[in-house]
Motif scaffolding. Structure first.
Motif, PDB file in Angstrom:
ATOM      1  N   ASP A 779       6.162  -3.409  14.578  1.00 46.37           N
ATOM      2  CA  ASP A 779       6.269  -4.451  15.605  1.00 46.37           C
ATOM      3  C   ASP A 779       4.896  -5.074  15.878  1.00 46.37           C
ATOM      4  OD1 ASP A 779       7.836  -5.924  17.529  1.00 46.37           O
ATOM      5  OD2 ASP A 779       6.885  -4.740  19.111  1.00 46.37           O
ATOM      6  N   ALA A 780       3.861  -4.229  15.863  1.00 45.79           N
ATOM      7  CA  ALA A 780       2.513  -4.730  16.149  1.00 45.79           C
ATOM      8  C   ALA A 780       1.954  -5.531  14.979  1.00 45.79           C
ATOM      9  CB  ALA A 780       1.586  -3.550  16.470  1.00 45.79           C
ATOM     10  N   LEU A 781       2.028  -4.962  13.790  1.00 41.76           N
ATOM     11  CA  LEU A 781       1.301  -5.538  12.659  1.00 41.76           C
ATOM     12  C   LEU A 781       2.180  -6.297  11.670  1.00 41.76           C
ATOM     13  CD1 LEU A 781      -0.958  -2.457  11.765  1.00 41.76           C
ATOM     14  CD2 LEU A 781      -1.539  -4.366  13.281  1.00 41.76           C
ATOM     15  N   GLY A 782       3.482  -6.060  11.740  1.00 45.55           N
ATOM     16  CA  GLY A 782       4.360  -6.641  10.724  1.00 45.55           C
ATOM     17  C   GLY A 782       4.207  -5.935   9.387  1.00 45.55           C
ATOM     18  N   ILE A 783       3.693  -4.708   9.428  1.00 45.81           N
ATOM     19  CA  ILE A 783       3.504  -3.931   8.196  1.00 45.81           C
ATOM     20  C   ILE A 783       4.350  -2.661   8.279  1.00 45.81           C
ATOM     21  CG2 ILE A 783       1.842  -2.672   6.763  1.00 45.81           C
ATOM     22  CD1 ILE A 783      -0.356  -4.451   7.926  1.00 45.81           C
ATOM     23  N   ASN A 784       5.085  -2.379   7.209  1.00 46.05           N
ATOM     24  CA  ASN A 784       5.844  -1.138   7.148  1.00 46.05           C
ATOM     25  C   ASN A 784       5.043  -0.062   6.428  1.00 46.05           C
ATOM     26  OD1 ASN A 784       8.456  -1.451   8.423  1.00 46.05           O
ATOM     27  ND2 ASN A 784       8.845  -3.038   6.879  1.00 46.05           N
ATOM     28  N   PHE A 785       4.828   1.034   7.115  1.00 45.31           N
ATOM     29  CA  PHE A 785       4.184   2.190   6.485  1.00 45.31           C
ATOM     30  C   PHE A 785       5.263   3.194   6.116  1.00 45.31           C
ATOM     31  CE2 PHE A 785       0.663   0.243   8.656  1.00 45.31           C
ATOM     32  CZ  PHE A 785      -0.437   0.532   7.868  1.00 45.31           C
ATOM     33  N   TYR A 786       5.119   3.767   4.936  1.00 45.38           N
ATOM     34  CA  TYR A 786       6.136   4.688   4.437  1.00 45.38           C
ATOM     35  C   TYR A 786       5.635   6.126   4.338  1.00 45.38           C
ATOM     36  CZ  TYR A 786       8.622   0.410   3.304  1.00 45.38           C
ATOM     37  OH  TYR A 786       9.272  -0.792   3.397  1.00 45.38           O
ATOM     38  N   ARG A 787       4.318   6.284   4.552  1.00 46.14           N
ATOM     39  CA  ARG A 787       3.745   7.631   4.430  1.00 46.14           C
ATOM     40  C   ARG A 787       3.002   8.001   5.700  1.00 46.14           C
ATOM     41  NH1 ARG A 787      -0.343   7.286   0.596  1.00 46.14           N
ATOM     42  NH2 ARG A 787       0.208   5.140   0.103  1.00 46.14           N
ATOM     43  N   LEU A 788       3.122   9.256   6.090  1.00 48.02           N
ATOM     44  CA  LEU A 788       2.338   9.790   7.202  1.00 48.02           C
ATOM     45  C   LEU A 788       1.139  10.547   6.618  1.00 48.02           C
ATOM     46  CD1 LEU A 788       5.076  11.201   9.623  1.00 48.02           C
ATOM     47  CD2 LEU A 788       3.631   9.184   9.983  1.00 48.02           C
ATOM     48  N   PRO A 789       0.085  10.757   7.402  1.00 45.22           N
ATOM     49  CA  PRO A 789      -0.125  10.299   8.766  1.00 45.22           C
ATOM     50  C   PRO A 789      -0.692   8.881   8.824  1.00 45.22           C
ATOM     51  CG  PRO A 789      -1.963  11.692   8.090  1.00 45.22           C
ATOM     52  CD  PRO A 789      -0.998  11.641   6.925  1.00 45.22           C
ATOM     53  N   LEU A 790      -0.478   8.246   9.963  1.00 46.99           N
ATOM     54  CA  LEU A 790      -1.013   6.901  10.175  1.00 46.99           C
ATOM     55  C   LEU A 790      -2.414   7.037  10.789  1.00 46.99           C
ATOM     56  CD1 LEU A 790       2.262   5.336  11.612  1.00 46.99           C
ATOM     57  CD2 LEU A 790       1.403   5.198   9.267  1.00 46.99           C
TER      58      LEU A 790
END
Lengths: 807, 182
Positions: A779-790
């Motif tokens: 929602d903030a960046l418009g980027i989907n992350f698929y791996r943790l950790p952020l």
């Protein structure tokens, strides 16, 4: 049929927050302080770490420095010659197995070391420094072997971590090791027709989500003291452990002795989080004690050993394929979970098994297929960890739901509402959802309302904020988890009344911080209808005196021991009424009980004090009737079954607890740092038992979840050696990482067989925090992350890459 | 390829060499009481407190000064006693968790930890209390950031810190009010 206005329903929904919580009961729900708090704030609480006994020896371990190596030879002679050394043991001295569900692990590495950190030899000596010195005098010759590094390599099955996998004894019908592979267990569940489901779909989306292994980090490291009589089978254990009875049973199985030969004592325990369930250091220490003439031997882990010898939460990769109609209705979900479970199965296979019934999220998916592979690799092995796989599966499901809603252009709130389990739905294993099951819908409404969810940020809003250097975002993720436990799990409680009317009770579950002894006393006081001070639940658990409990895990103690406590207390009241009826020339049905008196309902001044019944009633002439008041209560899970090996159909869940985390975060686009401004967390727990402890679980779970989300993770070298076995390099959250605002919300839709309607809440508070944060980052960046950790580093790399999908 | 591994002891070297040859006299005050002991000069303050003085309230959880469980107050400053040699305490004034309650009455800080449930398993609690005590001694009116800064060296895995933060804040307020009254 037109779609309901979900947002309007949200606006109209009301709920109870932590701050305005009020209980309708006398004791249940009240926020009593924990019974053992004074000992803990004054330094009087004694943990196993603090215990010392006359003649006690100290043990130290020698660990394999290699991820996989043949042990060519071990020369103990120099260590044995060191004055003060009482015993030196290694793999060739014992062939005892230690195994929960699979007999795949020797006490010491035998012939081959399978992970960096595995114990190769151990020493018992009169002082710690002698033991430490002796360890350096053991000569081990290794022959290096190519390790199985990771999931992909393991699945090629070219090198096997356990070449004898086809012959390993295991719990049959529950776990399914695959011969000539590295798959310790392959579990499945199937609902509907998955092919048909994808045919019906308008959109099919596939993704892969993953996360690394992390450590439990109880502040008290694993440690135990064991005294093993060399002339008999008797073994006495003091341990920082969660599950005394499971420990007793597994010790007995390993040593081939009777459970009754083993006594397990659990003093104060400094945290567990699943890592102290099962059996760990005790067999090794017992062998050292036996070899030292039966002296008590203490073995405690260093923090480094805690990271790389003691088990972890497994790394996981979830591959998910989802079919959905244009209007947002799910038609099919196919998931493969691969667990990087390390060198031994331990609880790992059960985590893998749990994923087939808990790994779909709280959704009604008509066609679903889950396959879960628990996979051996040459890494430190994995075990139970708060959430038992659900943090990992929710990272897959709840991120996928968010990605799907983006692609469909549907609000993620509406999208979830459309597909949520509700009364009449069935879970993937075929369980019918009823009013008694609880409501994920209520949880989502409450949490989303609390963070003021109105929909995703627009591109313009994002750009405007971008210029300020900090971008905010909101997101949420559902929670659903039931205890992962055998279908015949039981808990029990014994109550005895003292001559002064006070009640002492014992259970078999351990209070390692959750507050169980206080919560059980509250339940007993409620049923006995006495002031809380009149009941004390014993702090120390001793298997020779306390009644049985399967394990203190799975967020099930309040539910099970709570039910057992109610039954024990009601039985005690029944005994008192029967006795009082004889004395008062009345009938039990005509009597009430309150504040330490059994009284006539019609003529309340006719009454007898509990204390006058406690040891039997004495007449004026000195004669007595009745006898000491002792009662017990048991609770066995009802209606549960093993799952069908092929389809996964059955009844695995004693109690589903549903919930939702909703977060409002801020991402610093210069540093990649994620800051949680507000988190609202709603749980349908049926009934709050102790308001303070529920709040404690919520706050603690959230911050532990933030750890998994933005900080923690094991890193391995090219040789599969753990690179970050310390707090310096493997950080956990500090006070600076706590959210600015936490809003716990308690939904109380009763579960009809729970104590006062209660369900478990412990693990649940942690398990979807990473997914909620991941969704808010989108929602903030418009980027989907698929791996943790952020981590800031990973977020920054994502931002700088210019990509929209960071896989 | 055959290899001999260099064996090493663990990082958290909990052992302390209590050699009989090298002894030095240590004089200090612990929780208000004079202490005179002959000790090995390599002994850590943590082990001196636990093993010699039997003050088991001070905990050890990492042995490398990263977790704060062994925090005690030395001459008014919080120190991680696993990183301090006992002989460095020569002539000093030390307070451990056992020294917080006075005349059988819990201190305000301890009362607030109980009241707000700022503890679960309790293993980090002594260290938390000592860091908080040291903060309030030097700064009776800390800001939120002051509290976070002062307490961020103490790890807790159970509570999520919220209740600890609230307890320190509330204790600070009560202590200030108490001071005004006296």
């Amino acid at each position: 049929m037109s779609q309901p206005d979900y947002k309007k329903e949200m606006e109209q929904f009301s709920y109870k927050q932590h701050l305005d919580y009020e209980s309708p009961y006398r004791h249940v729900g009240k926020g009593y302080s924990r019974a053992d708090a004074t000992e803990k704030v004054t330094g009087q609480a004694r943990y196993t770490y603090d215990l010392e006994f006359p003649g006690m020896l100290y043990a130290k371990c020698l660990h394999s420095p290699y991820a996989r190596a043949k042990i060519v030879s071990i020369d103990k002679s120099k260590a044995l010659a060191l004055p003060g050394v009482k015993a030196v043991l290694c793999g060739e001295d014992t062939d005892i197995f230690v195994g929960l569900y699979m007999q795949d692990k020797y006490v010491f590495a035998r012939g081959e070391a399978r992970y960096q950190g595995e114990v190769v030899a151990a020493v018992a000596a009169t002082t710690e420094e002698i033991a430490e010195k002796a360890i350096t005098l053991i000569d081990v010759e290794y022959e290096l072997l190519e390790p199985v590094y990771n999931l992909d390599q393991a699945l090629k099955n070219e090198t096997l971590v356990h070449p004898n996998i086809g012959e390993i004894a295991h719990t049959e019908g529950v776990f399914f090791p695959q011969a000539d592979t590295n798959i310790a267990s392959l579990n499945k569940s199937r609902r509907g027709d998955i092919d048909k489901g994808f045919e019906e779909a308008d959109v099919v989306i596939e993704n892969e989500f993953s996360l690394p292994a992390v450590a439990h980090v109880p502040l008290e490291v694993h440690n135990c003291i064991v005294q093993a009589d060399p002339f008999s089978n008797k073994i006495k254990i003091w341990s920082s452990a969660q599950s005394p009875f499971a420990l007793r049973q597994m010790m007995a199985a390993s040593f081939g002795i009777n459970e009754s030969d083993i006594q397990v004592v659990i003093p104060y325990v400094g945290g567990g989080f699943g890592g102290k369930a099962g059996i760990h250091l005790e067999p090794l220490t017992a062998l050292l004690s036996k070899a030292s003439g039966g002296l008590p031997v203490k073995l405690k882990m260093s923090r480094e050993e805690e990271f790389n010898y003691m088990p972890t939460r497994a790394g996981m990769r979830g591959r998910i394929k989802t079919g959905v109609k244009k209007d947002g209705k799910l038609t099919a979900m196919e998931i493969v979970y691969d667990w990087d479970s390390g060198a031994y199965a331990d609880y790992g296979v059960n985590v893998g098994k749990t994923a087939v019934y808990g790994g779909l999220g709280p959704y009604d998916v008509p066609n679903a297929a889950i396959t879960s592979n628990t996979i051996y690799t040459n890494k430190v092995f994995s075990t139970a960890y708060r959430g038992f796989g659900h943090l990992e599966t929710l990272w897959t499901i709840e991120r996928q739901m968010d990605v799907l809603s983006q692609k469909l252009g549907i609000d993620p709130y509406d999208f979830r509402m459309m597909n949520m389990l509700r009364p009449g739905s069935r879970t993937i294993t075929g369980e019918l959802v009823t009013e008694s099951t609880g409501s994920p819908i209520d949880c989502l409404k409450a949490a989303a309302k609390e963070i003021g969810w109105t929909g995703r940020k627009t591109e313009e809003e994002r750009e405007r904020e971008w210029k300020t250097g900090k971008v905010s975002g909101k997101g949420f993720a559902m929670i659903q988890k039931a205890p992962a436990m055998p279908a015949n799990t039981s808990s029990s409680v014994i109550m005895q009344m003292c001559g002064d009317g006070h009640v002492k009770m014992m259970m078999g579950g351990v209070d390692y911080g959750q507050g169980a002894v206080t919560a059980m006393a509250q339940i007993a006081a409620e049923e006995l209808n006495v002031p809380i001070e009149m009941v004390e639940c014993r702090r120390v658990i001793d298997t020779d005196t306390n009644p049985y409990d399967w394990n203190t895990v799975a967020s099930k103690l309040t539910w099970m021991a709570g039910n057992a406590t109610i039954r024990a207390a009601r039985n005690m009241v029944k005994q008192m009424k029967k006795l009082a009826a004889a004395v008062l020339h009345s009938a039990p049905e005509f009597l009430g009980h309150k504040d330490g008196y059994i009284y006539s309902l019609h003529r309340p001044e006719q009454r007898i004090a509990y204390k006058d019944l406690a040891l039997g009633y004495m007449f004026p002439d000195g004669s007595g009737i009745g006898g000491p008041l002792i009662s017990h209560g048991v609770c066995m899970a009802d209606g549960l079954t093993n799952l069908h090996p092929q389809t996964g159909q059955g009844h695995p869940a004693a109690a589903w607890t549903f919930g939702c985390h909703a977060v409002d975060i801020e991402v610093d686009i210069e540093s990649g740092d994620i800051h949680v401004k507000k988190i609202a967390s709603a749980f349908d727990i049926g009934q709050v038992i102790n308001e303070k402890f529920v709040y404690g679980q919520v706050c603690g779970g959230i911050v532990q979840g933030i750890g998994s989300a933005i900080l923690e993770g094991y890193k391995f070298s090219d040789e599969n050696v753990l690179l970050n076995p310390s707090f310096t390099d493997n950080k956990i959250p500090t006070m600076k990482d706590m959210p600015d605002e936490i809003v716990p919300i308690y939904i109380e839709n009763k579960q009809y067989n729970g104590p006062y309607g209660a369900r478990g809440i412990a693990e649940h508070t942690m398990i979807s925090v990473p997914s909620a944060i991941g969704n808010a980052v989108y929602d903030a960046l418009g980027i989907n992350f698929y791996r943790l950790p952020l981590t800031p580093e990973n977020v920054m790399l994502g931002i700088l890459s210019g990509e929209k999908d960071i896989r | 390829m055959a290899q001999k591994a260099e064996n090493k002891a663990c990082a958290m070297t909990t052992a302390h060499a209590e050699s009989m040859e090298r002894r030095v006299r240590l004089t200090c005050r612990v929780n208000g009481q004079f202490v005179v002991e002959d000790i090995d000069p390599t002994m850590l303050l943590l082990h001196f407190l636990r093993d010699r003085l039997k003050l088991f309230g001070t905990k050890e959880a990492c042995g490398e000064g990263e977790c704060g469980a062994c925090t005690v107050i030395m001459n008014g400053r919080p120190v991680t006693s696993c990183l301090v040699l006992a002989i460095e305490a020569e002539g000093s004034e030390i307070t451990t968790v056992e020294g917080l309650a006075k005349n059988g009455e819990l201190s305000i800080l301890q009362q607030e930890f109980i009241e707000l449930d700022a503890l679960q398993c309790g293993f980090c609690t002594p260290g938390m209390l000592m860091s908080a005590r040291a903060l309030l001694d030097r700064n009776p009116d800390p800001t939120d950031d002051d509290i976070k800064e002062a307490m961020s060296g103490n790890l807790c895995r159970c509570t999520g810190y919220r209740q600890i933060f609230d307890a320190v804040k509330k204790a600070a307020k009560r202590e200030r009010e108490e001071l005004k009254r006296s």
